[in-house]
Scaffold this motif. Structure first.
Motif, PDB file in Angstrom:
ATOM      1  N   VAL A 203       0.867  -1.178   0.000  1.00 26.22           N
ATOM      2  CA  VAL A 203       0.000   0.000   0.000  1.00 26.22           C
ATOM      3  C   VAL A 203       0.904   1.228   0.000  1.00 26.22           C
ATOM      4  O   VAL A 203       1.515   1.571   1.017  1.00 26.22           O
ATOM      5  CB  VAL A 203      -0.936   0.033   1.221  1.00 26.22           C
ATOM      6  CG1 VAL A 203      -1.862   1.247   1.138  1.00 26.22           C
ATOM      7  CG2 VAL A 203      -1.745  -1.251   1.324  1.00 26.22           C
ATOM      8  N   ALA A 204       1.022   1.860  -1.157  1.00 27.05           N
ATOM      9  CA  ALA A 204       1.874   3.043  -1.293  1.00 27.05           C
ATOM     10  C   ALA A 204       1.488   3.753  -2.575  1.00 27.05           C
ATOM     11  O   ALA A 204       0.766   3.201  -3.413  1.00 27.05           O
ATOM     12  CB  ALA A 204       3.351   2.660  -1.318  1.00 27.05           C
ATOM     13  N   ASP A 205       1.950   4.979  -2.731  1.00 22.69           N
ATOM     14  CA  ASP A 205       1.727   5.686  -3.976  1.00 22.69           C
ATOM     15  C   ASP A 205       2.523   5.016  -5.092  1.00 22.69           C
ATOM     16  O   ASP A 205       3.477   4.276  -4.840  1.00 22.69           O
ATOM     17  CB  ASP A 205       2.108   7.152  -3.829  1.00 22.69           C
ATOM     18  CG  ASP A 205       1.199   7.876  -2.828  1.00 22.69           C
ATOM     19  OD1 ASP A 205       0.031   7.458  -2.688  1.00 22.69           O
ATOM     20  OD2 ASP A 205       1.665   8.829  -2.180  1.00 22.69           O
ATOM     21  N   SER A 206       2.165   5.291  -6.322  1.00 16.94           N
ATOM     22  CA  SER A 206       2.588   4.489  -7.465  1.00 16.94           C
ATOM     23  C   SER A 206       4.091   4.268  -7.561  1.00 16.94           C
ATOM     24  O   SER A 206       4.559   3.131  -7.646  1.00 16.94           O
ATOM     25  CB  SER A 206       2.078   5.133  -8.756  1.00 16.94           C
ATOM     26  OG  SER A 206       2.504   4.399  -9.877  1.00 16.94           O
ATOM     27  N   ALA A 207       4.884   5.346  -7.558  1.00 15.63           N
ATOM     28  CA  ALA A 207       6.328   5.202  -7.769  1.00 15.63           C
ATOM     29  C   ALA A 207       6.970   4.382  -6.660  1.00 15.63           C
ATOM     30  O   ALA A 207       7.788   3.493  -6.915  1.00 15.63           O
ATOM     31  CB  ALA A 207       6.982   6.576  -7.862  1.00 15.63           C
ATOM     32  N   LYS A 208       6.597   4.666  -5.425  1.00 14.07           N
ATOM     33  CA  LYS A 208       7.177   3.934  -4.306  1.00 14.07           C
ATOM     34  C   LYS A 208       6.711   2.485  -4.302  1.00 14.07           C
ATOM     35  O   LYS A 208       7.475   1.577  -3.965  1.00 14.07           O
ATOM     36  CB  LYS A 208       6.816   4.610  -2.985  1.00 14.07           C
ATOM     37  CG  LYS A 208       7.601   4.069  -1.799  1.00 14.07           C
ATOM     38  CD  LYS A 208       7.453   4.966  -0.582  1.00 14.07           C
ATOM     39  CE  LYS A 208       8.406   4.543   0.523  1.00 14.07           C
ATOM     40  NZ  LYS A 208       8.341   5.443   1.695  1.00 14.07           N
ATOM     41  N   GLN A 209       5.463   2.253  -4.687  1.00 19.79           N
ATOM     42  CA  GLN A 209       4.958   0.888  -4.742  1.00 19.79           C
ATOM     43  C   GLN A 209       5.772   0.040  -5.712  1.00 19.79           C
ATOM     44  O   GLN A 209       6.150  -1.094  -5.401  1.00 19.79           O
ATOM     45  CB  GLN A 209       3.490   0.886  -5.161  1.00 19.79           C
ATOM     46  CG  GLN A 209       2.895  -0.516  -5.280  1.00 19.79           C
ATOM     47  CD  GLN A 209       1.412  -0.491  -5.604  1.00 19.79           C
ATOM     48  OE1 GLN A 209       0.723   0.482  -5.320  1.00 19.79           O
ATOM     49  NE2 GLN A 209       0.922  -1.556  -6.204  1.00 19.79           N
ATOM     50  N   LYS A 210       6.056   0.579  -6.893  1.00 19.52           N
ATOM     51  CA  LYS A 210       6.838  -0.168  -7.876  1.00 19.52           C
ATOM     52  C   LYS A 210       8.246  -0.438  -7.366  1.00 19.52           C
ATOM     53  O   LYS A 210       8.816  -1.509  -7.597  1.00 19.52           O
ATOM     54  CB  LYS A 210       6.894   0.599  -9.201  1.00 19.52           C
ATOM     55  CG  LYS A 210       5.549   0.714  -9.898  1.00 19.52           C
ATOM     56  CD  LYS A 210       4.974  -0.654 -10.220  1.00 19.52           C
ATOM     57  CE  LYS A 210       3.658  -0.551 -10.964  1.00 19.52           C
ATOM     58  NZ  LYS A 210       3.036  -1.880 -11.202  1.00 19.52           N
ATOM     59  N   SER A 211       8.824   0.531  -6.671  1.00 22.81           N
ATOM     60  CA  SER A 211      10.159   0.352  -6.108  1.00 22.81           C
ATOM     61  C   SER A 211      10.176  -0.780  -5.085  1.00 22.81           C
ATOM     62  O   SER A 211      11.072  -1.631  -5.080  1.00 22.81           O
ATOM     63  CB  SER A 211      10.626   1.661  -5.461  1.00 22.81           C
ATOM     64  OG  SER A 211      11.864   1.505  -4.818  1.00 22.81           O
ATOM     65  N   ILE A 212       9.166  -0.809  -4.215  1.00 20.95           N
ATOM     66  CA  ILE A 212       9.084  -1.855  -3.194  1.00 20.95           C
ATOM     67  C   ILE A 212       8.859  -3.219  -3.839  1.00 20.95           C
ATOM     68  O   ILE A 212       9.452  -4.225  -3.428  1.00 20.95           O
ATOM     69  CB  ILE A 212       7.955  -1.536  -2.198  1.00 20.95           C
ATOM     70  CG1 ILE A 212       8.234  -0.221  -1.480  1.00 20.95           C
ATOM     71  CG2 ILE A 212       7.804  -2.663  -1.177  1.00 20.95           C
ATOM     72  CD1 ILE A 212       7.034   0.329  -0.729  1.00 20.95           C
TER      73      ILE A 212
END
Length: 288
Positions: A203-212
């Protein structure tokens, strides 16, 4: 060395992408997601200033360098300045050493040479997959000897460099450097990556979600992209500052049987020894 990641069925599972081998001298510019505390940047710059300037002679290596290393080695780089990058290009091209100049982490690499050290996505991916993380002086040593020299951790790993740098070294940098040694040895010994067996929902905003997602999958785990498909008991890693995270959505995660933790759990798991899971638990007190 690569290890098999767990497989999963269904389009809702995010797995590490299988990408075409990039052109080795072509650089891709992609805005990175920085996992670091901004307050550590000044400290990293201060440590960078301790590195020997490139126009000064490099200290003679102490090991027997009569023979070049004969291994399948693939280098990647992070946080190099323009001068260091030019030295890499000229040195490794002349020595016919395989390397990648790419903003994204490339899982087939064996060594990461870092100009400075921080909690970036690329650095954490290197930890999770057991890569060597070396100081730039290693490139200088190769240039001086005229071939790819043996990697000795007491000479070229960041942990050794920081321990020898005095009392003004940022603790966060030491954490990353020491964790790199610890995970490299652990992964080599156990033949499994840091997140082997993990199943997660992010559960994160798009850019950070992809990074995780990339970090977990490169490290041997799997990520479900729809909460409805996430199995009971799996991790839910949450950026509590995300606009997507509300009390109603938290209740949905709990009803689904997911274990909710702050997203900092992931870097904490990599960097802290011992690791205290309870520090990252999310419960209803967040809204009280």
């Amino acid at each position: 060395q690569s290890f098999n990641n767990p497989s999963a069925q269904g389009s809702s599972v995010f797995e590490a992408p299988v990408s075409k081998e990039p052109e080795l001298e072509e650089e891709t510019i992609i805005a990175p997601v920085d996992w670091d505390d901004p307050n550590q940047r000044i400290a990293r710059e201060r440590i960078g200033s301790l590195l020997k300037p490139q126009n000064e002679p490099t200290q003679q290596s102490t090991f027997d360098s009569s023979q070049p290393v004969n291994q399948n080695i693939l280098f990647q780089f992070t946080s190099l300045n323009s001068q260091q990058k030019q030295i890499v290009l000229s040195t490794f091209s002349e020595l016919k050493v395989a390397y990648i100049l790419n903003s994204d982490f490339y899982p087939s690499c064996t060594h990461v040479i870092a100009g400075t050290l921080g909690r970036t996505e690329k650095a954490l991916c290197a930890l999770a997959t057991g890569k060597w993380i070396l100081i730039f002086a290693y490139v200088e040593a190769c240039r001086q000897h005229g071939f790819l020299v043996e990697v000795w951790e007491r000479e070229y790993e960041w942990a050794k460099f920081l321990r020898d740098s005095g009392d003004n070294v940022d603790v966060g940098m030491i954490d990353v450097a020491e964790a790199a040694v610890r995970w490299r040895k652990k992964i080599q010994r156990e033949q499994r990556y840091a997140f082997d067996g993990w199943i997660a929902f992010i559960v994160a905003d798009s850019a950070k979600q992809k990074s995780i997602e990339r970090l977990i999958c490169f490290g041997g785990g799997k990520v479900f992209t729809r909460v409805e498909d996430a199995p009971k008991g799996c991790f839910a890693f949450v950026d509590v500052n995300s606009l997507n995270f509300t009390k109603d959505f938290y209740d949905k995660l709990i009803q689904q049987g997911l274990k909710c933790f702050k997203v900092e759990y992931i870097s904490g798991y990599l960097l802290n020894e011992p690791f205290e899971e309870d520090l990252y638990i999310i419960d209803e007190t967040l809204w009280s």
